[in-house]
Design a protein around this motif. Structure first.
Motif, mmCIF file in Angstrom:
data_model
loop_
_atom_site.group_PDB
_atom_site.id
_atom_site.type_symbol
_atom_site.label_atom_id
_atom_site.label_comp_id
_atom_site.label_asym_id
_atom_site.label_seq_id
_atom_site.Cartn_x
_atom_site.Cartn_y
_atom_site.Cartn_z
ATOM 1 N N ALA A 81 0.820 -1.216 0.000
ATOM 2 C CA ALA A 81 0.000 0.000 0.000
ATOM 3 C C ALA A 81 0.854 1.267 0.000
ATOM 4 O O ALA A 81 0.359 2.351 0.285
ATOM 5 N N LEU A 82 2.116 1.146 -0.351
ATOM 6 C CA LEU A 82 3.003 2.311 -0.384
ATOM 7 C C LEU A 82 2.600 3.258 -1.512
ATOM 8 O O LEU A 82 2.018 2.831 -2.506
ATOM 9 N N PRO A 83 2.946 4.533 -1.373
ATOM 10 C CA PRO A 83 2.716 5.462 -2.489
ATOM 11 C C PRO A 83 3.552 5.027 -3.704
ATOM 12 O O PRO A 83 4.598 4.405 -3.563
ATOM 13 N N ASP A 84 3.077 5.378 -4.877
ATOM 14 C CA ASP A 84 3.738 4.922 -6.102
ATOM 15 C C ASP A 84 5.196 5.338 -6.187
ATOM 16 O O ASP A 84 6.045 4.547 -6.591
ATOM 17 N N ASP A 85 5.518 6.570 -5.794
ATOM 18 C CA ASP A 85 6.910 7.008 -5.909
ATOM 19 C C ASP A 85 7.830 6.207 -4.989
ATOM 20 O O ASP A 85 8.965 5.889 -5.349
ATOM 21 N N GLU A 86 7.330 5.826 -3.815
ATOM 22 C CA GLU A 86 8.116 4.987 -2.905
ATOM 23 C C GLU A 86 8.258 3.580 -3.464
ATOM 24 O O GLU A 86 9.319 2.963 -3.365
ATOM 25 N N LYS A 87 7.201 3.056 -4.060
ATOM 26 C CA LYS A 87 7.271 1.735 -4.697
ATOM 27 C C LYS A 87 8.342 1.733 -5.778
ATOM 28 O O LYS A 87 9.188 0.831 -5.833
ATOM 29 N N TYR A 88 8.310 2.739 -6.650
ATOM 30 C CA TYR A 88 9.273 2.794 -7.749
ATOM 31 C C TYR A 88 10.704 2.918 -7.230
ATOM 32 O O TYR A 88 11.635 2.312 -7.780
ATOM 33 N N ARG A 89 10.885 3.685 -6.159
ATOM 34 C CA ARG A 89 12.223 3.839 -5.583
ATOM 35 C C ARG A 89 12.741 2.515 -5.041
ATOM 36 O O ARG A 89 13.860 2.104 -5.330
ATOM 37 N N GLN A 90 11.915 1.815 -4.270
ATOM 38 C CA GLN A 90 12.334 0.542 -3.694
ATOM 39 C C GLN A 90 12.544 -0.521 -4.769
ATOM 40 O O GLN A 90 13.503 -1.301 -4.700
ATOM 41 N N ILE A 91 11.659 -0.550 -5.738
ATOM 42 C CA ILE A 91 11.791 -1.540 -6.817
ATOM 43 C C ILE A 91 13.048 -1.267 -7.628
ATOM 44 O O ILE A 91 13.780 -2.191 -7.995
ATOM 45 N N ASN A 92 13.332 -0.002 -7.893
ATOM 46 C CA ASN A 92 14.540 0.355 -8.631
ATOM 47 C C ASN A 92 15.790 -0.104 -7.883
ATOM 48 O O ASN A 92 16.730 -0.632 -8.480
ATOM 49 N N THR A 93 15.795 0.093 -6.570
ATOM 50 C CA THR A 93 16.917 -0.340 -5.747
ATOM 51 C C THR A 93 17.099 -1.850 -5.823
ATOM 52 O O THR A 93 18.214 -2.352 -5.987
ATOM 53 N N LYS A 94 16.004 -2.578 -5.750
ATOM 54 C CA LYS A 94 16.080 -4.037 -5.791
ATOM 55 C C LYS A 94 16.479 -4.534 -7.184
ATOM 56 O O LYS A 94 17.192 -5.523 -7.310
ATOM 57 N N GLU A 95 16.045 -3.846 -8.228
ATOM 58 C CA GLU A 95 16.460 -4.229 -9.581
ATOM 59 C C GLU A 95 17.955 -3.983 -9.778
ATOM 60 O O GLU A 95 18.628 -4.761 -10.458
#
Length: 117
Positions: A81-95
């Motif tokens: 349920a995170l905000p989209d910008d936080e999701k993209y930041r975390q996903i980018n880090t994991k990628e």
């Protein structure tokens, strides 16, 4: 490099010693501190560097397991349920982590290491 003529005529040994001193001074000036390592120290360093490979910490199998864990973490973040910008930041880090792990896999495989110990 200046060598006095008298010193050069005294004998080859004195001349060579003077050249050795000059070379060491130049090396210290250019490279900084001068150190020497014993053969035992070099061998101990090499053994310490390969120890994680011997005990199975670094294997292609372990790297693949970590990649799968990170992919699972990406799925969890994406469905959170995170905000989209936080999701993209975390996903980018994991990628980025996956990309580094895959580069490590490639380097390992290229060096000829086996999949497991």
């Amino acid at each position: 490099m200046y060598v006095e003529l008298n010193e050069a005529h005294r004998g080859r040994y004195a001349f060579e010693m003077h050249l050795k001193d000059v070379a060491q001074e130049q090396t210290k000036r250019i490279l900084g501190d001068f150190v020497e390592f014993s053969d035992e120290a070099v061998q101990a360093f090499k053994e310490a560097a390969i120890e994680p490979i011997k005990n199975g910490t670094f294997t292609l199998e372990r790297i693949e397991q970590r990649i799968n864990v990170v992919r699972g973490e990406i799925a969890e973040v994406w469905n959170s349920a995170l905000p989209d910008d936080e999701k993209y930041r975390q996903i980018n880090t994991k990628e980025n982590e996956i990309a580094l792990l895959q580069a490590g896999q490639f380097t390992f495989a290229k060096a000829g290491f086996s999949k497991s110990v």
